[in-house]
Design a protein around this motif. Structure first.
Motif, PDB file in Angstrom:
ATOM      1  N   GLN A   1       0.835  -1.210   0.000  1.00 25.82           N
ATOM      2  CA  GLN A   1       0.000   0.000   0.000  1.00 25.82           C
ATOM      3  C   GLN A   1       0.869   1.258   0.000  1.00 25.82           C
ATOM      4  O   GLN A   1       0.638   2.181  -0.796  1.00 25.82           O
ATOM      5  CB  GLN A   1      -0.902  -0.030   1.237  1.00 25.82           C
ATOM      6  CG  GLN A   1      -1.837   1.130   1.372  1.00 25.82           C
ATOM      7  CD  GLN A   1      -2.658   1.015   2.655  1.00 25.82           C
ATOM      8  OE1 GLN A   1      -2.103   0.815   3.739  1.00 25.82           O
ATOM      9  NE2 GLN A   1      -3.970   1.105   2.521  1.00 25.82           N
ATOM     10  N   ILE A   2       1.862   1.306   0.846  1.00 27.11           N
ATOM     11  CA  ILE A   2       2.738   2.478   0.922  1.00 27.11           C
ATOM     12  C   ILE A   2       3.575   2.596  -0.350  1.00 27.11           C
ATOM     13  O   ILE A   2       3.739   3.687  -0.900  1.00 27.11           O
ATOM     14  CB  ILE A   2       3.637   2.409   2.175  1.00 27.11           C
ATOM     15  CG1 ILE A   2       2.768   2.496   3.445  1.00 27.11           C
ATOM     16  CG2 ILE A   2       4.683   3.529   2.162  1.00 27.11           C
ATOM     17  CD1 ILE A   2       3.494   2.147   4.728  1.00 27.11           C
ATOM     18  N   ARG A   3       4.094   1.465  -0.835  1.00 30.46           N
ATOM     19  CA  ARG A   3       4.894   1.465  -2.060  1.00 30.46           C
ATOM     20  C   ARG A   3       4.098   2.033  -3.232  1.00 30.46           C
ATOM     21  O   ARG A   3       4.578   2.901  -3.964  1.00 30.46           O
ATOM     22  CB  ARG A   3       5.364   0.031  -2.383  1.00 30.46           C
ATOM     23  CG  ARG A   3       6.108  -0.074  -3.713  1.00 30.46           C
ATOM     24  CD  ARG A   3       6.529  -1.498  -4.000  1.00 30.46           C
ATOM     25  NE  ARG A   3       5.453  -2.442  -4.149  1.00 30.46           N
ATOM     26  CZ  ARG A   3       4.663  -2.559  -5.220  1.00 30.46           C
ATOM     27  NH1 ARG A   3       4.805  -1.735  -6.244  1.00 30.46           N
ATOM     28  NH2 ARG A   3       3.715  -3.484  -5.272  1.00 30.46           N
TER      29      ARG A   3
ATOM     30  N   LEU B   1       6.010   3.650  -6.482  1.00 24.63           N
ATOM     31  CA  LEU B   1       7.186   2.810  -6.695  1.00 24.63           C
ATOM     32  C   LEU B   1       6.799   1.429  -7.198  1.00 24.63           C
ATOM     33  O   LEU B   1       5.806   0.862  -6.754  1.00 24.63           O
ATOM     34  CB  LEU B   1       7.973   2.635  -5.389  1.00 24.63           C
ATOM     35  CG  LEU B   1       8.576   3.881  -4.757  1.00 24.63           C
ATOM     36  CD1 LEU B   1       9.144   3.546  -3.388  1.00 24.63           C
ATOM     37  CD2 LEU B   1       9.651   4.458  -5.653  1.00 24.63           C
ATOM     38  N   THR B   2       7.608   0.888  -8.080  1.00 24.10           N
ATOM     39  CA  THR B   2       7.464  -0.515  -8.465  1.00 24.10           C
ATOM     40  C   THR B   2       8.236  -1.355  -7.452  1.00 24.10           C
ATOM     41  O   THR B   2       9.029  -0.820  -6.660  1.00 24.10           O
ATOM     42  CB  THR B   2       8.067  -0.763  -9.865  1.00 24.10           C
ATOM     43  OG1 THR B   2       9.474  -0.478  -9.802  1.00 24.10           O
ATOM     44  CG2 THR B   2       7.399   0.093 -10.927  1.00 24.10           C
ATOM     45  N   GLN B   3       8.025  -2.647  -7.487  1.00 24.65           N
ATOM     46  CA  GLN B   3       8.814  -3.521  -6.614  1.00 24.65           C
ATOM     47  C   GLN B   3      10.294  -3.401  -6.945  1.00 24.65           C
ATOM     48  O   GLN B   3      11.138  -3.407  -6.049  1.00 24.65           O
ATOM     49  CB  GLN B   3       8.353  -4.975  -6.745  1.00 24.65           C
ATOM     50  CG  GLN B   3       7.022  -5.247  -6.106  1.00 24.65           C
ATOM     51  CD  GLN B   3       6.581  -6.685  -6.244  1.00 24.65           C
ATOM     52  OE1 GLN B   3       7.127  -7.459  -7.026  1.00 24.65           O
ATOM     53  NE2 GLN B   3       5.566  -7.061  -5.483  1.00 24.65           N
ATOM     54  N   GLU B   4      10.612  -3.271  -8.213  1.00 20.50           N
ATOM     55  CA  GLU B   4      12.010  -3.130  -8.639  1.00 20.50           C
ATOM     56  C   GLU B   4      12.626  -1.847  -8.090  1.00 20.50           C
ATOM     57  O   GLU B   4      13.757  -1.846  -7.606  1.00 20.50           O
ATOM     58  CB  GLU B   4      12.112  -3.157 -10.164  1.00 20.50           C
ATOM     59  CG  GLU B   4      13.535  -3.158 -10.682  1.00 20.50           C
ATOM     60  CD  GLU B   4      14.359  -4.353 -10.246  1.00 20.50           C
ATOM     61  OE1 GLU B   4      15.562  -4.155  -9.937  1.00 20.50           O
ATOM     62  OE2 GLU B   4      13.829  -5.479 -10.176  1.00 20.50           O
TER      63      GLU B   4
ATOM     64  N   VAL C   1      12.306 -10.242  -5.459  1.00 16.74           N
ATOM     65  CA  VAL C   1      11.566 -11.477  -5.157  1.00 16.74           C
ATOM     66  C   VAL C   1      11.184 -11.508  -3.680  1.00 16.74           C
ATOM     67  O   VAL C   1      10.062 -11.878  -3.327  1.00 16.74           O
ATOM     68  CB  VAL C   1      12.384 -12.725  -5.551  1.00 16.74           C
ATOM     69  CG1 VAL C   1      11.718 -13.994  -5.065  1.00 16.74           C
ATOM     70  CG2 VAL C   1      12.581 -12.765  -7.069  1.00 16.74           C
ATOM     71  N   THR C   2      12.086 -11.083  -2.823  1.00 13.34           N
ATOM     72  CA  THR C   2      11.796 -11.032  -1.388  1.00 13.34           C
ATOM     73  C   THR C   2      10.650 -10.069  -1.115  1.00 13.34           C
ATOM     74  O   THR C   2       9.732 -10.377  -0.343  1.00 13.34           O
ATOM     75  CB  THR C   2      13.049 -10.607  -0.591  1.00 13.34           C
ATOM     76  OG1 THR C   2      14.087 -11.566  -0.825  1.00 13.34           O
ATOM     77  CG2 THR C   2      12.762 -10.509   0.900  1.00 13.34           C
ATOM     78  N   ILE C   3      10.675  -8.917  -1.760  1.00 13.03           N
ATOM     79  CA  ILE C   3       9.592  -7.942  -1.602  1.00 13.03           C
ATOM     80  C   ILE C   3       8.272  -8.541  -2.068  1.00 13.03           C
ATOM     81  O   ILE C   3       7.249  -8.419  -1.390  1.00 13.03           O
ATOM     82  CB  ILE C   3       9.905  -6.640  -2.364  1.00 13.03           C
ATOM     83  CG1 ILE C   3      11.102  -5.932  -1.700  1.00 13.03           C
ATOM     84  CG2 ILE C   3       8.695  -5.715  -2.415  1.00 13.03           C
ATOM     85  CD1 ILE C   3      11.683  -4.787  -2.491  1.00 13.03           C
ATOM     86  N   ALA C   4       8.277  -9.217  -3.211  1.00 15.54           N
ATOM     87  CA  ALA C   4       7.058  -9.848  -3.738  1.00 15.54           C
ATOM     88  C   ALA C   4       6.527 -10.896  -2.765  1.00 15.54           C
ATOM     89  O   ALA C   4       5.311 -10.975  -2.537  1.00 15.54           O
ATOM     90  CB  ALA C   4       7.335 -10.472  -5.099  1.00 15.54           C
TER      91      ALA C   4
END
Length: 66
Positions: A7-9, A14-17, A28-31
């Motif tokens: 939600q904050i990202r 921001l993308t996960q990358e 991958v860890t973030i995902a």
């Protein structure tokens, strides 16, 4: 906690990358954290994510109503 990170990202656009690059945490860890697949993120990982998201660990773990 994972949903709060996502939600904050997303609120920050921001993308996960991009979060991975800013925090030093793998995409991958973030995902896995965001999807709830892993619940064993280290404190070092969570601190890095909170810092990159310009927030606190408390904000990631607790709803405002608590």
């Amino acid at each position: 906690m994972g949903y709060k990170i996502k939600q904050i990202r997303e609120k920050l656009g921001l993308t996960q990358e991009a979060l991975a690059q800013a925090s030093g945490v793998g995409r991958v860890t973030i995902a896995l954290i965001e999807s709830g697949t892993t619940k064993n993120a280290s404190s070092k990982t969570l601190i890095a994510l909170a810092k990159a998201l310009h927030t606190t660990i408390d904000e990631l773990f607790f709803d405002e109503a608590v």
